[in-house]
Design a protein around this motif. Structure first.
Motif, short mmCIF file in Angstrom:
data_model
loop_
_atom_site.label_atom_id
_atom_site.label_comp_id
_atom_site.label_asym_id
_atom_site.label_seq_id
_atom_site.Cartn_x
_atom_site.Cartn_y
_atom_site.Cartn_z
N THR A 108 0.83 -1.21 0.00
CA THR A 108 0.00 0.00 0.00
C THR A 108 0.86 1.26 0.00
N SER A 109 2.05 1.19 0.61
CA SER A 109 2.97 2.34 0.57
C SER A 109 3.43 2.61 -0.86
N ILE A 195 -4.47 13.82 -3.65
CA ILE A 195 -5.43 13.44 -2.62
C ILE A 195 -5.60 11.92 -2.59
N ALA A 196 -5.62 11.29 -3.76
CA ALA A 196 -5.75 9.83 -3.81
C ALA A 196 -4.56 9.16 -3.13
N GLY A 197 -3.34 9.64 -3.41
CA GLY A 197 -2.16 9.07 -2.76
C GLY A 197 -2.17 9.26 -1.26
N GLY A 202 -3.08 7.44 4.33
CA GLY A 202 -3.77 7.81 5.55
C GLY A 202 -4.82 6.83 6.02
N ILE A 203 -5.38 6.03 5.10
CA ILE A 203 -6.46 5.10 5.46
C ILE A 203 -5.99 3.65 5.49
N LEU A 209 -2.00 -1.88 10.12
CA LEU A 209 -1.42 -2.04 11.46
C LEU A 209 -2.29 -2.89 12.37
N LEU A 210 -3.58 -2.98 12.07
CA LEU A 210 -4.49 -3.78 12.89
C LEU A 210 -4.48 -5.26 12.53
N ILE A 211 -3.78 -5.59 11.46
CA ILE A 211 -3.78 -6.98 10.99
C ILE A 211 -2.85 -7.84 11.85
#
Length: 429
Positions: A108-109, A195-197, A202-203, A209-211
């Protein structure tokens, strides 16, 4: 000393909101944590798949500013597809070895960085590198890895969990391109790309991190009789990737997915031009994609619940049969009513098949190496991205219509439905 210690601790008595969230999540029982993973997968697929389906929205504004041809810009998808296909096997293996969280975080990065850099392009090679290379590298983990992870977390209600997790794909298809189009109209395509990047970073990164890695889920046999119709002792052990690729069922399933995904990529890119050629206005034609995404919600949830009761194979066969009929319908009767009916039913059909892809893989090969095997099978998606849209364009240039290629897609989907009905669980020999 006690007072000093108390004073030291007091500086940390007001943790940030993010720390509070992590502490709350850590309190969730392991038996229920799978639904946190489902939620994370939903946000990841919503953002990443929604942005990937928005490439066509950026196309005309970039052409207008840069003066490049449609053919040159469209060929970026070939780069994406090739890189996607070649990196998928490594993605699955790395997920098993180093953890799904790390692979998804890096992936995702890369997507976010590619979008941010693409907002600053001035040369064609930059589009190929920032959009083609970066997004191609990220695409491997935006769908295959999250859904494989969800499948590994659940024994019971697995279909429902997959349906909820992949709702992000349908909602992303229905909403993200419209949002980006609105931003382009106000601020321009470069700002929309920025904004998309930013949204990706940001989302999706907090969601990553919750995985957590799936528990030792399956050191015990699971009851898979709803899918397999065979005793459950074969349900967990399954095959390794090397053993799987030496079976006929692996290549049969690969061809089934190749037909489905090539047709999907072909239809999603050329549906709007076909509808406009058939008499619809551009605005009416664009709403077809939104309708597909919205109806996909019902398809994913319905397929998930139905597969928990009847098994993955009947649901997947039914979805492929539905796709066969509606593609044939819109080919023979290209009218406004048929396009709207097509979009609604295609959303249901394609999303039900897409939701079952990882579950049919588990049905055939077990869960011993589900992530790597599913990643190998999803090479078919990379081929579909690279081949499907180009094939349709070439057929249109030769024949002057989409009739032949849409008819071929319908016939191929019918064959895929018959082939899916023959799939059986494999056993190590």
């Amino acid at each position: 000393m006690i007072r000093a210690s108390t004073g030291t601790v007091s500086r940390f008595q007001h943790p940030s909101g993010w720390c509070i969230l992590l502490q709350t999540v850590n309190m969730i029982k392991p038996s229920s944590y799978g639904w946190v993973v489902v939620t994370s997968a939903f946000f990841i697929t919503y953002i990443t798949c929604g942005i990937n389906f928005s490439f066509g929205v950026f196309m005309l504004p970039i052409i207008t500013e840069m003066g490049w041809s449609r053919g040159l810009i469209s060929s970026v998808m070939v780069v994406v597809g090739i890189i996607y296909a070649f990196t998928l096997p490594a993605t699955g293996s790395l997920s098993e070895r180093y953890g799904y969280k790390w692979v998804l975080g890096i992936s995702t990065s890369l997507l976010g960085a590619g979008l941010l850099l693409s907002s600053q392009i001035h040369e064609l090679w930059q589009l190929y590198v920032y959009n083609g290379l970066f997004i191609g590298l990220s695409a491997a983990a935006t769908y295959a890895v999250p859904v494989a992870l969800v499948a590994l977390w659940f024994r019971e209600r697995q279909g429902l969990a997959l349906g909820v997790a992949t709702l992000g794909v349908s909602l992303g298809t229905a909403t993200v391109p419209l949002i980006i189009s609105w931003i382009i109209g106000i601020c321009g395509w470069r700002t929309a790309m920025l904004i998309a990047g930013t949204a990706v970073i940001g989302i999706t990164l907090p969601a990553v991190l919750l995985i957590r890695q799936p528990p030792l889920l399956s050191r015990q046999p699971e009851n898979n009789s709803a899918d397999t119709g065979v005793p459950s002792e074969n349900a967990w052990h399954g095959l390794t990737p090397g053993e799987a690729v030496r079976t006929g069922h692996f290549w049969l399933l690969f061809i089934i997915l190749l037909i489905f995904l090539t047709g999907l990529n072909l239809l999603m890119l050329h549906l709007v031009p076909y509808a406009v050629d058939s008499g619809m206005t551009p605005v009416q034609a664009a709403t077809l994609l939104t309708l597909i995404g919205l109806c996909g919600i019902a398809g994913r949830l319905g397929a998930g619940v139905a597969s928990d009761r009847y098994g993955a194979k009947p649901v997947m066969v039914g979805g492929l049969c539905l796709l066969t009929l509606i593609v044939l319908m819109v080919t023979l009767f290209p009218r406004a009513w048929s396009f709207y009916l097509f979009a609604a039913l295609y959303g249901v059909g394609y999303s039900s098949v897409a939701t079952m892809m990882v579950r049919i893989t588990r049905y055939v090969f077990g869960v011993k190496a589900l992530g790597p095997i599913f990643s190998l099978l999803m090479i078919s998606d990379g081929i579909g991205v690279a081949v499907g849209p180009v094939l349709a364009g070439l057929m249109f240039d030769i024949t002057g219509s989409y009739f032949s290629i849409f008819l071929m897609v319908s016939a191929a989907l019918a064959g895929a439905a018959v082939a899916t009905a023959t799939l059986r669980p494999t056993r190590q020999t």
